[in-house]
Design a protein around this motif. Sequence first.
Motif, short mmCIF file in Angstrom:
data_model
loop_
_atom_site.label_atom_id
_atom_site.label_comp_id
_atom_site.label_asym_id
_atom_site.label_seq_id
_atom_site.Cartn_x
_atom_site.Cartn_y
_atom_site.Cartn_z
N SER A 137 0.85 -1.19 0.00
CA SER A 137 0.00 0.00 0.00
C SER A 137 0.89 1.24 0.00
O SER A 137 2.10 1.14 0.18
N ALA A 138 0.24 2.38 -0.10
CA ALA A 138 0.95 3.65 0.10
C ALA A 138 1.30 3.77 1.58
O ALA A 138 0.65 3.15 2.42
N THR B 181 -2.46 8.20 0.79
CA THR B 181 -3.58 8.20 -0.18
C THR B 181 -4.56 9.33 0.16
O THR B 181 -4.98 10.09 -0.72
N GLU C 4 1.13 4.37 -3.89
CA GLU C 4 1.67 3.02 -3.97
C GLU C 4 2.94 2.99 -4.81
O GLU C 4 3.88 2.25 -4.52
N PHE D 129 -3.94 -1.79 -5.16
CA PHE D 129 -4.87 -0.66 -5.34
C PHE D 129 -4.93 -0.10 -6.75
O PHE D 129 -5.97 0.35 -7.18
N ARG E 155 -11.08 2.13 -2.33
CA ARG E 155 -10.28 2.36 -1.12
C ARG E 155 -10.07 1.06 -0.35
O ARG E 155 -10.97 0.22 -0.25
N GLY E 156 -8.89 0.91 0.17
CA GLY E 156 -8.55 -0.31 0.91
C GLY E 156 -8.30 -1.50 -0.02
O GLY E 156 -8.19 -2.63 0.43
N GLY E 157 -8.20 -1.22 -1.33
CA GLY E 157 -8.18 -2.30 -2.32
C GLY E 157 -6.88 -3.09 -2.46
O GLY E 157 -6.84 -4.06 -3.22
N SER E 158 -5.85 -2.72 -1.72
CA SER E 158 -4.59 -3.47 -1.86
C SER E 158 -4.75 -4.93 -1.45
O SER E 158 -4.10 -5.81 -2.01
#
Length: 460
Positions: A37-38, A43, A125, A191, A205-208
């Motif tokens: 993730s970032a 983000t 990311e 993400f 959002r939260g897609g990692s």
Amino acid sequence: MIVMKFGGTSVEDASAIRNLTEIVKKQVTRKPVIVVSACAGITNQLLQTATLASHGKKEEALNNVVAIESRHKKIVKDLVDGDTQKFLNRHFAQIAEELTALVNGVAVLGELTPRSLDTFAAYGELMSSFIIHHYLESQKIKSFWVDARSFMKTDEHFTKAAVQFDSTEQKLKEIVLPKVNNGYVVMTQGFIGSSSHGITTTIGRGGSDYSAAIIGALLDADDIQIWTDVDGILTSDPSVVKDAKKIKVMSFNEAAELAYFGARVLHPETILPAVRKNIPVHVLNSKNPTSTGTMIVAKPKIDKRCVVKSIAYKEGITLIGIVSTRMFLAHGFLENVFDVFHKYETVVHTVATSEVSVTVTVDNVKNLSNIVRELKHFSTVTVTDKKAIVCIVGDNLRNSPGLAVKMLSPITDVNINMISQGASEINFSFVIDEEHVDDVVMRLHKQLFANAGEFQEIFE
Ligand code: ADP
Ligand code: ASP
Ligand code: MG
């Protein structure tokens, strides 16, 4: 091979990245693909930058760009020196220039499209993964950095793009698999993706977590590891229930229900690709890597006496009551109702029905006024906001007589607007006023997990 996904707090600073590296080192022989993730908060900061620019607050937006650049340069300084440090500093100065150009563009237009939002968000990311790749190399780990937009193919539903599995599988096998087989640790981003036209997209959002599960499923991984900042999936949100216990093992179904009903620890879609391939998902703590985490498998061997696994909640819920104005027994009522939600692309969470009335809950109110207007053509509509869904999850709920009484007895003084037991029979949920949610979750947890100590193979 395995997939190891590290969330925002697991890559937030130099010390987190050192932890990550130690964790990766221990599993190098399992051929990891690392999805990151970032850095925590980035983000949000990128999206805020875009919004500020579109609202004419260019100076504030540019201050954000400076802050984002400094944050990454600080991590670089703490991790590497010499030429690598110089190279990465130049890299981040270049990214700051690109972000500045984007801010200027959006500020001139005064308009921010979902497509532009994705362009901003993707930098998070890309930046974190680039630092980690170079740090792994400095630690003599053979790392290959790959831009996820080259393989994660999506449609152009910006900010919530749908992944196209066939083309993604083909690209993964073309670009990523050979590197894995050649002994590289592959370092990529969660993400983000790109459309068939090569335009940057994000998958929500939260897609990692979801990215990691897709990569794992499409490459037939042995294990998908979700590294986060808690010991695993807990019996409730630890920010509300301080003594929440860790769940050692749970089913895919239970984890999916929890994710859908707000347990932020896993992205709702994560489980699906893993289920299809029957790949276990492990939720682990990067700040406490020796903890065994939570293992999510298709059919865990569990003690049938253990009924409840976890309590989740979702705030910001709107309750919509719809009563048919047509004749009693008029057919097609439900179809008409759901057609309206479908037309306005609004997901309905829970539903309770009688012959002439339906109550539904939604959290996306973007198109609410259009939905209500159309529903009013054939029904009377009431809308109440500031509600919360509380959801109790457990595979054995389905075999548990007297369930409702047991669940609701600790909170008989709370007004309940709606009750629903899902078709899967493993969730029992109800809607209450948002202001009571913490108190209700704490009281339920106290009562429902009073005997958790009896189930040592399930809770820790
Ligand atoms: P990441 O950045 O690693 O993806 P998230 O912040 O998205 O991490 O998810 C982890 C957080 O989810 C935890 O810090 C915790 O506060 C929250 N959480 C909510 N419900 C639960 C639960 N049932 N079990 C564990 N964590 C939960
Ligand atoms: N960085 C993205 C977000 O904050 C994706 C993720 O962390 O999973 O939503
Ligand atoms: Mg997350």
